[in-house]
Design a protein around this motif. Structure first.
Motif, PDB file in Angstrom:
ATOM      1  N   ASP A 228       0.826  -1.208   0.000  1.00 16.69           N
ATOM      2  CA  ASP A 228       0.000   0.000   0.000  1.00 16.69           C
ATOM      3  C   ASP A 228       0.860   1.257   0.000  1.00 16.69           C
ATOM      4  O   ASP A 228       1.898   1.324   0.652  1.00 16.69           O
ATOM      5  N   VAL A 229       0.394   2.244  -0.765  1.00 15.87           N
ATOM      6  CA  VAL A 229       1.036   3.559  -0.820  1.00 15.87           C
ATOM      7  C   VAL A 229      -0.018   4.624  -0.522  1.00 15.87           C
ATOM      8  O   VAL A 229      -1.189   4.321  -0.295  1.00 15.87           O
ATOM      9  N   GLN A 230       0.419   5.893  -0.529  1.00 15.09           N
ATOM     10  CA  GLN A 230      -0.451   6.977  -0.063  1.00 15.09           C
ATOM     11  C   GLN A 230      -0.794   7.919  -1.217  1.00 15.09           C
ATOM     12  O   GLN A 230       0.031   8.721  -1.654  1.00 15.09           O
TER      13      GLN A 230
ATOM     14  N   GLU B  67      -7.462   2.387  -3.604  1.00 17.51           N
ATOM     15  CA  GLU B  67      -6.537   1.437  -2.968  1.00 17.51           C
ATOM     16  C   GLU B  67      -5.263   1.321  -3.804  1.00 17.51           C
ATOM     17  O   GLU B  67      -5.043   0.331  -4.493  1.00 17.51           O
ATOM     18  N   PRO B  68      -4.411   2.352  -3.747  1.00 19.03           N
ATOM     19  CA  PRO B  68      -3.215   2.355  -4.600  1.00 19.03           C
ATOM     20  C   PRO B  68      -2.139   1.402  -4.099  1.00 19.03           C
ATOM     21  O   PRO B  68      -1.987   1.192  -2.896  1.00 19.03           O
TER      22      PRO B  68
ATOM     23  N   GLY C 167      17.592 -13.077  -8.472  1.00 24.35           N
ATOM     24  CA  GLY C 167      17.729 -12.352  -7.213  1.00 24.35           C
ATOM     25  C   GLY C 167      17.720 -10.843  -7.353  1.00 24.35           C
ATOM     26  O   GLY C 167      17.880 -10.121  -6.360  1.00 24.35           O
ATOM     27  N   ASP C 168      17.548 -10.341  -8.577  1.00 21.56           N
ATOM     28  CA  ASP C 168      17.427  -8.896  -8.756  1.00 21.56           C
ATOM     29  C   ASP C 168      16.122  -8.418  -8.120  1.00 21.56           C
ATOM     30  O   ASP C 168      15.086  -9.093  -8.215  1.00 21.56           O
ATOM     31  N   LYS C 169      16.162  -7.230  -7.497  1.00 23.68           N
ATOM     32  CA  LYS C 169      14.978  -6.678  -6.830  1.00 23.68           C
ATOM     33  C   LYS C 169      14.686  -5.280  -7.368  1.00 23.68           C
ATOM     34  O   LYS C 169      15.511  -4.374  -7.228  1.00 23.68           O
ATOM     35  N   LEU C 170      13.506  -5.144  -7.955  1.00 25.01           N
ATOM     36  CA  LEU C 170      13.088  -3.859  -8.520  1.00 25.01           C
ATOM     37  C   LEU C 170      11.913  -3.326  -7.715  1.00 25.01           C
ATOM     38  O   LEU C 170      10.906  -4.014  -7.546  1.00 25.01           O
ATOM     39  N   LEU C 171      12.043  -2.095  -7.233  1.00 31.14           N
ATOM     40  CA  LEU C 171      10.941  -1.445  -6.534  1.00 31.14           C
ATOM     41  C   LEU C 171      10.320  -0.394  -7.446  1.00 31.14           C
ATOM     42  O   LEU C 171      11.022   0.457  -7.980  1.00 31.14           O
ATOM     43  N   PHE C 172       8.988  -0.483  -7.609  1.00 29.19           N
ATOM     44  CA  PHE C 172       8.256   0.482  -8.435  1.00 29.19           C
ATOM     45  C   PHE C 172       7.210   1.165  -7.565  1.00 29.19           C
ATOM     46  O   PHE C 172       6.320   0.514  -7.008  1.00 29.19           O
ATOM     47  N   ALA C 173       7.334   2.484  -7.428  1.00 27.44           N
ATOM     48  CA  ALA C 173       6.375   3.239  -6.615  1.00 27.44           C
ATOM     49  C   ALA C 173       6.171   4.617  -7.233  1.00 27.44           C
ATOM     50  O   ALA C 173       7.134   5.346  -7.472  1.00 27.44           O
ATOM     51  N   THR C 174       4.918   4.948  -7.497  1.00 29.36           N
ATOM     52  CA  THR C 174       4.598   6.244  -8.086  1.00 29.36           C
ATOM     53  C   THR C 174       3.295   6.747  -7.489  1.00 29.36           C
ATOM     54  O   THR C 174       2.505   5.968  -6.946  1.00 29.36           O
ATOM     55  N   ASP C 175       3.069   8.051  -7.550  1.00 28.15           N
ATOM     56  CA  ASP C 175       1.857   8.663  -7.019  1.00 28.15           C
ATOM     57  C   ASP C 175       1.623   8.277  -5.555  1.00 28.15           C
ATOM     58  O   ASP C 175       0.643   7.646  -5.189  1.00 28.15           O
ATOM     59  N   THR C 176       2.575   8.668  -4.735  1.00 31.31           N
ATOM     60  CA  THR C 176       2.478   8.473  -3.294  1.00 31.31           C
ATOM     61  C   THR C 176       3.306   9.563  -2.635  1.00 31.31           C
ATOM     62  O   THR C 176       4.344   9.956  -3.171  1.00 31.31           O
TER      63      THR C 176
ATOM     64  N   TYR D 198       4.555   9.388   0.492  1.00 32.88           N
ATOM     65  CA  TYR D 198       5.650   8.753   1.228  1.00 32.88           C
ATOM     66  C   TYR D 198       5.497   7.242   1.141  1.00 32.88           C
ATOM     67  O   TYR D 198       4.451   6.736   0.726  1.00 32.88           O
ATOM     68  N   ILE D 199       6.549   6.519   1.510  1.00 33.73           N
ATOM     69  CA  ILE D 199       6.523   5.054   1.544  1.00 33.73           C
ATOM     70  C   ILE D 199       6.921   4.640   2.952  1.00 33.73           C
ATOM     71  O   ILE D 199       8.029   4.941   3.409  1.00 33.73           O
ATOM     72  N   LYS D 200       6.021   3.964   3.634  1.00 35.94           N
ATOM     73  CA  LYS D 200       6.248   3.649   5.047  1.00 35.94           C
ATOM     74  C   LYS D 200       7.064   2.382   5.268  1.00 35.94           C
ATOM     75  O   LYS D 200       7.415   2.067   6.406  1.00 35.94           O
ATOM     76  N   TYR D 201       7.363   1.658   4.193  1.00 43.27           N
ATOM     77  CA  TYR D 201       8.087   0.395   4.329  1.00 43.27           C
ATOM     78  C   TYR D 201       9.568   0.569   4.006  1.00 43.27           C
ATOM     79  O   TYR D 201       9.959   1.467   3.263  1.00 43.27           O
ATOM     80  N   LYS D 202      10.378  -0.328   4.547  1.00 45.00           N
ATOM     81  CA  LYS D 202      11.801  -0.376   4.238  1.00 45.00           C
ATOM     82  C   LYS D 202      12.091  -1.668   3.481  1.00 45.00           C
ATOM     83  O   LYS D 202      11.453  -2.687   3.719  1.00 45.00           O
ATOM     84  N   PHE D 203      13.080  -1.605   2.593  1.00 45.78           N
ATOM     85  CA  PHE D 203      13.368  -2.745   1.712  1.00 45.78           C
ATOM     86  C   PHE D 203      14.857  -3.075   1.767  1.00 45.78           C
ATOM     87  O   PHE D 203      15.701  -2.184   1.815  1.00 45.78           O
TER      88      PHE D 203
END
Length: 233
Positions: free
Chosen positions: A110-112, A117-118, A128-137, A139-144
């Motif tokens: 979940d994002v803001q 329900e974004p 094992g590559d890790k891609l994070l995609f986050a837009t239109d928020t 802030y992001i409350k999680y850590k990766f």
């Protein structure tokens, strides 16, 4: 190895193509499918899925055509309800419950944003590559941990926005909405400081505002903070 192509970004439409060499995916469908085809030289038959973050048109205007082309599309139950589209290839997925598309394992979170329900998405491939995609928020409350690729909105700078409001270039009424729906340079930098970037290879800064951003400044500040390769499509 992850390959990323920006097909469209910004308020007029958002769509990105990613592949790990085995499973190509679309992130967002904010442009017509014929434009997606053209930008990918009509090599779209191998696309295995499309992830949709929310129901705003600049992120899903092309969704009916993408579904019609035979591509499964994944989105939150709230986004599906808000769109009101019924299709056997439209898949409602649960927050923080991972699923697989080909060689990708996808974790929605979940994002803001000012919608139903974004979601943002963490994608991990078999290498094992890790891609994070986050837009239109805003802030992001999680850590990766162990991110290798980051595709994140950097819509505006608080300083530039305030200067534009004082000068009358940006209407004052937009200030509150921007601050509670989009990622600022300042908040995005705090997110970077809070996360494990040791394995990070590249950062893609997405969805820059036409009037409240500065591409050169954003690139410089994020590069100085992280020491990573910065792309601004």
């Amino acid at each position: 190895m992850i390959e990323i192509k920006t097909l469209a970004t910004g308020s007029k439409g958002n769509c990105y193509y990613i592949t790990d060499g085995h499973t190509p995916l679309l992130l967002e469908a904010g442009i017509r499918f014929k434009d997606i085809q053209r930008k990918l030289n009509f090599q779209t038959r191998s696309i295995k899925g499309c992830l949709i973050t929310h129901e705003h048109k600049d992120h899903c205007a092309g969704l009916p055509e993408v579904l019609k082309s035979g591509i499964d599309c994944y989105l939150s139950p709230g986004t599906k309800e808000a769109l009101g589209i019924q299709h056997h290839r439209l898949k409602a997925i649960e927050n923080k419950k991972q699923f697989t598309v080909g060689t990708w394992t996808v974790l929605p979170f979940d994002v803001q944003h000012d919608v139903s329900e974004p979601f943002g998405f963490l994608l991990v491939n078999e290498a094992g590559d890790k891609l994070l995609f986050a837009t239109d928020t805003y802030y992001i409350k999680y850590k990766f941990q162990g991110l290798t690729h980051l595709m994140v909105e950097c819509n505006y700078s608080q300083k530039i926005l305030d200067e534009n409001i004082l000068s009358g270039r940006t209407p004052k009424v937009l200030r509150k909405r921007l601050m509670h729906s989009h990622f600022s340079l300042e908040n995005m930098k705090e997110f970077l400081k809070a996360n494990d970037l040791k394995q990070l290879e590249e950062i893609w800064l997405l969805h820059l505002s036409d009037s409240n951003s500065n591409e050169e400044l954003f690139r410089k500040e994020v590069a100085e903070l992280t020491g990573k390769m910065i792309y601004i499509p």
